[in-house]
Design a protein around this motif. Structure first.
Motif, PDB file in Angstrom:
ATOM      1  N   UNK A  40       9.873  -0.650  -4.097  1.00  0.00           N
ATOM      2  CA  UNK A  40       9.806   0.781  -4.417  1.00  0.00           C
ATOM      3  C   UNK A  40       9.172   1.558  -3.271  1.00  0.00           C
ATOM      4  N   UNK A  41       9.815   2.657  -2.889  1.00  0.00           N
ATOM      5  CA  UNK A  41       9.289   3.531  -1.842  1.00  0.00           C
ATOM      6  C   UNK A  41       8.490   4.642  -2.515  1.00  0.00           C
ATOM      7  N   UNK A  42       7.257   4.826  -2.069  1.00  0.00           N
ATOM      8  CA  UNK A  42       6.363   5.762  -2.743  1.00  0.00           C
ATOM      9  C   UNK A  42       5.533   6.521  -1.721  1.00  0.00           C
ATOM     10  N   UNK A  43       5.516   7.849  -1.877  1.00  0.00           N
ATOM     11  CA  UNK A  43       4.623   8.691  -1.081  1.00  0.00           C
ATOM     12  C   UNK A  43       3.355   8.942  -1.878  1.00  0.00           C
ATOM     13  N   UNK A  44       2.207   8.607  -1.282  1.00  0.00           N
ATOM     14  CA  UNK A  44       0.909   8.909  -1.868  1.00  0.00           C
ATOM     15  C   UNK A  44       0.337  10.087  -1.075  1.00  0.00           C
ATOM     16  N   UNK A  72      -7.751   1.959   1.837  1.00  0.00           N
ATOM     17  CA  UNK A  72      -7.017   0.706   1.972  1.00  0.00           C
ATOM     18  C   UNK A  72      -5.924   0.649   0.914  1.00  0.00           C
ATOM     19  N   UNK A  73      -4.706   0.287   1.336  1.00  0.00           N
ATOM     20  CA  UNK A  73      -3.581   0.142   0.413  1.00  0.00           C
ATOM     21  C   UNK A  73      -3.227  -1.340   0.329  1.00  0.00           C
ATOM     22  N   UNK A  96       4.703   2.599   5.931  1.00  0.00           N
ATOM     23  CA  UNK A  96       5.823   2.972   6.783  1.00  0.00           C
ATOM     24  C   UNK A  96       5.503   4.186   7.655  1.00  0.00           C
ATOM     25  N   UNK A  97       4.739   5.117   7.110  1.00  0.00           N
ATOM     26  CA  UNK A  97       4.414   6.325   7.852  1.00  0.00           C
ATOM     27  C   UNK A  97       3.110   6.888   7.304  1.00  0.00           C
ATOM     28  N   UNK A 114       0.839   9.315   2.827  1.00  0.00           N
ATOM     29  CA  UNK A 114       1.147   7.966   3.299  1.00  0.00           C
ATOM     30  C   UNK A 114       2.432   7.525   2.622  1.00  0.00           C
ATOM     31  N   UNK A 115       3.396   7.053   3.411  1.00  0.00           N
ATOM     32  CA  UNK A 115       4.652   6.531   2.874  1.00  0.00           C
ATOM     33  C   UNK A 115       4.545   5.016   2.805  1.00  0.00           C
ATOM     34  N   UNK A 116       4.716   4.462   1.585  1.00  0.00           N
ATOM     35  CA  UNK A 116       4.507   3.047   1.342  1.00  0.00           C
ATOM     36  C   UNK A 116       5.770   2.396   0.778  1.00  0.00           C
ATOM     37  N   UNK A 117       5.867   1.089   0.978  1.00  0.00           N
ATOM     38  CA  UNK A 117       6.868   0.269   0.297  1.00  0.00           C
ATOM     39  C   UNK A 117       6.120  -0.816  -0.457  1.00  0.00           C
ATOM     40  N   UNK A 118       6.341  -0.860  -1.774  1.00  0.00           N
ATOM     41  CA  UNK A 118       5.639  -1.846  -2.606  1.00  0.00           C
ATOM     42  C   UNK A 118       6.193  -3.247  -2.349  1.00  0.00           C
ATOM     43  N   UNK A 119       5.287  -4.211  -2.237  1.00  0.00           N
ATOM     44  CA  UNK A 119       5.717  -5.604  -2.065  1.00  0.00           C
ATOM     45  C   UNK A 119       5.488  -6.398  -3.347  1.00  0.00           C
ATOM     46  N   UNK A 120       5.026  -5.737  -4.396  1.00  0.00           N
ATOM     47  CA  UNK A 120       4.811  -6.380  -5.687  1.00  0.00           C
ATOM     48  C   UNK A 120       4.979  -5.370  -6.799  1.00  0.00           C
ATOM     49  N   UNK A 121       4.454  -5.705  -7.976  1.00  0.00           N
ATOM     50  CA  UNK A 121       4.595  -4.821  -9.126  1.00  0.00           C
ATOM     51  C   UNK A 121       3.442  -3.826  -9.244  1.00  0.00           C
ATOM     52  N   UNK A 122       2.628  -3.736  -8.202  1.00  0.00           N
ATOM     53  CA  UNK A 122       1.545  -2.766  -8.213  1.00  0.00           C
ATOM     54  C   UNK A 122       1.094  -2.509  -6.780  1.00  0.00           C
TER      55      UNK A 122
END
Length: 812
Positions: free
Chosen positions: A767-771, A781-782, A788-789, A795-803
């Motif tokens: 999942x791609x998520x902007x925080x 810390x994420x 990603x950015x 902060x633009x993130x890509x989830x590597x798990x279910x949370x």
């Protein structure tokens, strides 16, 4: 000899009155000593008593004697029966009114404040509108807070039993023209077995405050009530709504919660209301002298359930066999029978205003399109959508016999004007219908990939640019030579942007023409700035202001980030707060303040406040855009509450009335005519000397305009959520045991206020998520995510798990 004009200075305000008549002539607070709270029109009184009143007129009681007192003055009538006494305190004015009983049908006191668009020597930003409205269920008291665009607040409390209050409206309903507190109202028609109180005295208080929260505190203290103020006006089952108790020291009993099913239970944790059942929760607090206050919070079902329930109701009951959707239907019969007070016929596709292409009826089909785009194609909804778009709106297979108000693909003439192909057939020139249709056709193409409809959409857009476009202005010209700016009757930029984006994705050469037109519209709206032309009666209109902000912020985000777009949009949005409601009632909080739609969309009454009308979503959409640009948490919360006011009116069946009406006495409905002959009042259910008690949802009709909130939810809360770390307030989501779960089906954006110490966001793998962060973002810390950015506040993130875990980076 008496000095006629007396001026009194206090810490928070100054007041002037005429000592010969006892009339208040000026009311000024210290934040803006030049701006008069009292209406400046010569025929608008404050503190004067009237009797023998009807809906249209009344007799004023003059004071024959005015006497000074230790802290104010008293005006008394010639008979000595009627009087008004003023006591001037440092931050408030106490007013005691007394008169005789049985002088009806209406008796009361004029409290004419300087309402928006009344004649004044100053700018409209110095005028006021009601921001908070509360009427006790038993009419034991009431309170109001009036606000100005320049940031001042005035509370008005009715400190004991009263008959009613009333806002007066202009004939067309676009202007508030007066305000009254009634002591007797014998001509008001109540539900069976109920009558309004009749009193011979009133106790009123005017309270001056510099901020809204302070004014609410002072109001609670003056009335001796405890007010439960929710941090947010609603949420989903599983949500915990933080509650702030105002004036709790006056509590005489523990707060009680009335659940949506009607059960009365204690508020177990005083600062938190858990939501478990769909519907409206009521928190009852009891203050000194037993005064009960009711605050309302909505628990609503998920977006998918709302879309499905509403869309199937409108498919089953609102659609004509030709594909058109009726504007309104009768609640009891679920049929399009009857006529509105304003004269709109229900259910006749050939009748003016009855169905509409693009607007009104078009919203039913458009909401179905959004349903299918967001949650997958549904065969029942698609059949309905196809009938609306192909057979009704575009007249496919019968282009030579277009329905009234639908796309005419040949040149046409109407009302003395010549139109190029794709003008709406025999339609008065209301451009919002064509702009809405442009957006609908764009979504239809995304849903079906119908190339012919895409061509139709392009030709419709080119017709608008050819016939109705001048240097960025969308032109309405119902009378030849008389041009009106319709650029923000609905934000015209939306239609051209939506089509331009679709065409650009397909590599179509027409895309740039659409983007260029959208930018020209934005430039025009930016140039005209604080000028808000609108439909109908000229006024400083909520919709035009909100649509101006949408135009500028959308252009800033999707065309060019011009500094002037953002600056002008921000200024208008700030000024628009004078036309937004607040308080502790989910049916009104952060709704736009509109007051004329009921006479066009109901069978009940005339001009009256339309809380939670579909058009309030314009303001909610504008705030969502601003939240995205500025990372302002309060804006995303306010926007969500604007949507909640619309969800509140959705009934279990999926039907919706057009609005909640907090007015007690709505305005007089319009008369209407058939072939030039007035329809008799007995047929029209109009009562020239009486009015129905409102203060509830519109009773007789379901309206199609309410669907608009589903359409804009697809662009906002289908994707966005928010969280306040300090108060643990969740916006469009649920927060439990340190875990935030968004209610947005397409969740990709989370705005966080404050810095979470240890916070988990539920996600899915990939999942791609902007925080985004409201305020200065500390080192964070994420966990379980790939960055990603990174920007200053996003902060633009890509989830590597279910949370995804978010926590502060400890200082070493």
């Amino acid at each position: 000899m008496k000095e006629e004009n007396i001026k009194i200075h206090k810490k928070y305000y100054s007041v002037t009155y005429d000592e010969s008549t006892g009339e208040i002539t000026g009311l000024y607070d210290m934040l803006n000593p030049e701006a008069n709270w009292k209406a400046e029109a010569s025929d608008k009184k404050m503190g004067t008593i009237f009797l023998h009143g009807t809906q249209d007129c009344e007799d004023e009681i003059p004071f024959s004697k005015v006497e000074r007192t230790d802290n104010g003055f008293t005006g008394t009538s010639a008979t000595g029966v009627s009087s008004v006494a003023y006591a001037f305190e440092e931050d408030r004015i106490q007013i005691k009114v007394k008169t005789d009983k049985d002088c009806g049908p209406r008796v009361g006191v004029q409290m004419n404040l300087n309402l928006l668009d009344m004649p004044t020597r100053l700018s409209w930003v110095n005028q006021c509108m009601p921001k908070v409205i509360y009427t006790d269920d038993e009419f034991g008291y009431a309170y109001f807070i009036f606000a100005t665009a320049d940031g001042r607040f005035l509370g008005l409390t009715v400190n004991g039993e009263f008959a009613a209050w009333r806002i007066q409206y202009s004939y067309d309903g676009h202007k508030m023209t007066g305000f009254q507190i009634l002591m007797q109202a014998d001509d008001v028609i109540c539900e069976e077995g109920r009558r309004l109180p009749s009193v011979d005295s009133l106790s009123l208080t005017l309270i001056f405050s510099e901020v809204l929260s302070e004014c609410m505190e002072k109001v609670a203290d003056q009335l001796g009530v405890e007010i439960a103020m929710p941090e947010i006006s609603g949420g989903l089952p599983g949500s915990n709504v933080p509650i702030n108790m105002l004036n709790s020291e006056c509590r005489s009993a523990e707060p009680i919660v009335i659940t949506p099913e009607g059960d009365a239970v204690p508020l177990e944790v005083r600062e938190i209301l858990p939501l478990t059942q769909n519907g409206i929760y009521t928190i009852k607090t009891t203050g000194r002298e037993g005064k009960v206050h009711r605050s309302r919070i909505l628990c609503h079902e998920g977006w998918k359930e709302l879309y499905h329930k509403i869309n199937y109701f409108y498919r089953d009951y609102f659609q004509d066999e030709c594909g058109a959707f009726y504007r309104v239907i009768n609640k009891k019969s679920l049929q399009p029978d009857g006529t509105t007070f304003e004269g709109v016929s229900f259910g006749d596709p050939t009748s003016h205003f009855s169905c509409r292409t693009g607007e009104f009826g078009g919203f039913a089909a458009w909401a179905m399109m959004k349903n299918c785009l967001l949650f997958g194609k549904d065969s029942g909804l698609m059949e309905s959508v196809n009938r609306y778009v192909l057979n009704w709106a575009l007249n496919r297979f019968h282009e030579d016999r277009p329905y009234y108000g639908t796309v005419c693909k040949r040149e046409s003439e109407y009302m003395g004007r010549h139109f190029s192909p794709y003008h709406l057939f025999e339609e008065m020139n209301y451009m919002q219908h064509e702009i809405f249709l442009l957006e609908e056709l764009t979504d239809y193409v995304r849903l079906t990939d119908d190339r012919e409809v895409l061509e139709d959409a392009v030709l419709l857009a080119k017709h608008i640019l050819q016939d109705h476009f001048e240097e960025g202005m969308i032109v309405n010209e119902n009378m030849p030579g008389y041009k009106v700016d319709y650029s923000t009757v609905h934000p015209a930029v939306c239609g051209f942007l939506a089509l331009g984006q679709l065409l650009r994705e397909r590599g179509d050469e027409n895309a740039e023409q659409m983007f260029k037109a959208a930018e020209q519209i934005a430039d025009h709206v930016c140039r005209r700035a604080f000028h808000f032309p609108t439909e109908g009666e000229p006024c400083t209109e909520d919709g035009s202001m909100s649509c101006s902000v949408i135009t500028l912020l959308l252009a800033y985000l999707e065309i060019a980030p011009k500094k002037e777009y953002l600056e002008t949009g921000t200024m208008i949005l700030k000024a628009h707060r004078v036309l937004e409601m607040d308080g502790a009632d989910c049916r009104m909080k952060n709704s736009s303040l509109r007051f004329w739609e009921t006479q066009y969309e109901s069978r009940d009454w005339g001009p009256s406040i339309n809380a939670g009308h579909g058009w309030s979503i314009w303001c909610a959409q504008a705030k969502a855009l601003y939240a995205r640009i500025s990372c302002n948490f309060n804006m995303i919360k306010d926007s969500y509450e604007g949507f909640i006011t619309n969800i509140c009116k959705v009934e279990p069946s999926g039907g919706m009335s057009c609005c909640y009406t907090p007015d007690m006495l709505p305005g007089t409905p319009h008369a209407y005519y058939v072939n030039g002959v007035k329809v008799p009042d007995s047929v029209n259910e109009m009562r020239p000397t009486s009015v129905y008690l409102a203060n509830k949802y519109v009773e007789k009709t379901y309206s199609v305009s309410g669907n608009f909130f589903l359409i804009r939810a697809a662009d906002t809360f289908f994707r966005m959520s928010g969280f306040d770390c300090e108060t643990e307030t969740a916006v469009n989501g649920i927060y439990q045991d340190g875990v935030f779960e968004s209610a947005a089906p397409g969740f990709d954006y989370l705005l966080i206020k404050g810095n979470p110490k240890n916070f988990v966001v539920k996600t899915s793998v990939g999942q791609i998520l902007t925080i985004a962060f409201d305020g200065e973002r500390e080192e964070t810390v994420f966990e379980h995510a790939e960055i990603k950015k990174m920007k200053e506040k996003e902060v633009l993130l890509v989830a590597v798990g279910d949370k995804i875990g978010i926590r502060k980076n400890p200082v070493i």
